[in-house]
Structures are given as C-alpha cells and as structure tokens.
Motif scaffolding. Sequence first.
Motif, PDB file in Angstrom:
ATOM      1  N   MET A   1       0.758  -1.165   0.048  1.00  0.00           N
ATOM      2  CA  MET A   1       0.099  -0.103  -0.013  1.00  0.00           C
ATOM      3  C   MET A   1       0.953   1.423  -0.156  1.00  0.00           C
ATOM      4  SD  MET A   1      -2.388   1.581   2.687  1.00  0.00           S
ATOM      5  CE  MET A   1      -3.080   0.192   3.651  1.00  0.00           C
ATOM      6  N   HIS A 159       5.295  -0.882  -6.904  1.00  0.00           N
ATOM      7  CA  HIS A 159       5.343  -1.125  -5.355  1.00  0.00           C
ATOM      8  C   HIS A 159       3.996  -2.165  -5.333  1.00  0.00           C
ATOM      9  CE1 HIS A 159       4.910  -0.209  -1.072  1.00  0.00           C
ATOM     10  NE2 HIS A 159       4.069  -0.683  -1.144  1.00  0.00           N
ATOM     11  N   HIS A 163       3.681  -6.708  -4.585  1.00  0.00           N
ATOM     12  CA  HIS A 163       2.943  -7.597  -3.670  1.00  0.00           C
ATOM     13  C   HIS A 163       2.389  -8.719  -4.342  1.00  0.00           C
ATOM     14  CE1 HIS A 163       3.696  -4.823  -0.441  1.00  0.00           C
ATOM     15  NE2 HIS A 163       2.861  -3.686  -0.981  1.00  0.00           N
ATOM     16  N   HIS A 170       7.159  -4.564   4.196  1.00  0.00           N
ATOM     17  CA  HIS A 170       7.956  -3.261   3.680  1.00  0.00           C
ATOM     18  C   HIS A 170       9.110  -3.142   4.121  1.00  0.00           C
ATOM     19  CE1 HIS A 170       3.448  -2.661   2.984  1.00  0.00           C
ATOM     20  NE2 HIS A 170       3.883  -2.179   1.821  1.00  0.00           N
ATOM     21  N   TYR A 180       8.695   1.602   3.177  1.00  0.00           N
ATOM     22  CA  TYR A 180       7.966   2.734   3.649  1.00  0.00           C
ATOM     23  C   TYR A 180       9.037   3.716   4.292  1.00  0.00           C
ATOM     24  CZ  TYR A 180       3.009   0.852   3.837  1.00  0.00           C
ATOM     25  OH  TYR A 180       1.950   0.559   3.290  1.00  0.00           O
TER      26      TYR A 180
END
Length: 226
Positions: A1, A159, A163, A170, A180
């Motif tokens: 995310m 990014h 996933h 992260h 992050y």
Amino acid sequence: MFKKTFFYGLFTLCLLACGQVAFATTLVREQEIAQCLPGEISTWGDGQDRAAISSPILFVYQHANAPAWFDEPLVLAAIQRSAQAWSPCGIASRVTRGSNAPPTDRILVQWSEAGSRGNFGLANLGDRTLSLGLSAFQLLKTRRPDFDARSTLQMVISHEMGHFFGVMSHSKRCVDVISYYNNGQGDTCQIRGGGQIQPGIEYRSDLPTACDIQRCRMANQKPMTP
Ligand SMILES: [Zn+2]
C-alpha cells in the motif's frame, strides 16, 4: 500500500545548498538501486513474504476513471515497464488492456477510490485487484503542480505489483520500491552510509531495486545466482 505518509518529503521545498548534497546522494542512490549488499535486506516486519499469486501473472488494465492528465498508452506503458522490471524475480508476467479474461486468471489494474481507499495505490490479493487512487493523484497535482506525477505513478505501480509477486513486508531500505519511509512510531528508513531522506526529494526508486528483486527471488525460492 502507498499510504498518505508517502507525502512525507513531497511538500517541503529544498531551499538552500541542496546541490552538493543532492549530487552525493544521487550517486549513493544509484548504487543502492543497482546493488544489494549482504545484510542490507531489512523490513518493518509488517507482512510475510510468500510465493507469487500465480505464475505467470496476467495484469489487465482498465483505463476507466483515470485522471485526465494520464492517457491510456502512458499508464499501460508504465504497467509494462514495472512488469518488465520485476521479471528478474524469475516469475513471468504479461500485460494487456481491458480484456475479458476470467477474474480468476488475471489481476485487474484499475482506477478505484473504493479499491484504493484514499491511498495512491492498493494491492488486494483476495480480490485480485491493483487499485490506483484518483483523489491521491489529484491532491498531488494540486499541491505540487510542478512535480512530475508520472514518476509517482510508476513507483506506485511497481510497489503494488511487487505484492502480487510475493514481496509483502515493507522494506526499511529507503530506496527500495517496496519501502516505507517510517513506521509511524518514530523509526525511519535507512540509506547506505547513514544518509538521511532530504525533504522535498523523492528517494525511493520508481522500479524494483536489486534488494527488491533479491527478496522476490527468495520468496519464490529461486536460486540467488541466476
Ligand atoms: Zn505496500
């Protein structure tokens, strides 16, 4: 995310003596992108890396509801570039636009406020959707009209795509596309040599780095020396 904390670093301007610092930082950053040194892989521990969602992975792009300043060929090219950049992981992938592939066989790349939940992007492995957020990109354009949002788009796609390739946790390494910058509890990401993130300058790579690829290969049990 890609959370709103991503705005960290975007909204303050570099005012004085940034040239020298920026030059040295650029060199280190390029080296960090190209090379993953032993011991550098480190994560925030917020997820568990796993095998890719499928092999090969089919990404299908639907352009509906996209921001007016990103046309379909531009977004499609960005998705293709990210998929190509993840390919050294050893998992094949393919990118097409708006086809009728059954939902079980594809990852839908879409512009969806519900899907992105106000973030720049969100990967939902259960729904097999990679959602991009119109409102986050609108906010970026409002606050930083001079900023090249294509770079942000590329980064968000790389990014979230990671996933689906199985890289879930992260990274603490600032430059990694899966990083992050902080954990929201006062701890910040790491730059080789002990450097610090400079306000107003994006340090994260647009495409997967050597460490992102290494983690992806480990997650998919691929040998480390291809
Ligand atoms: Zn993420």
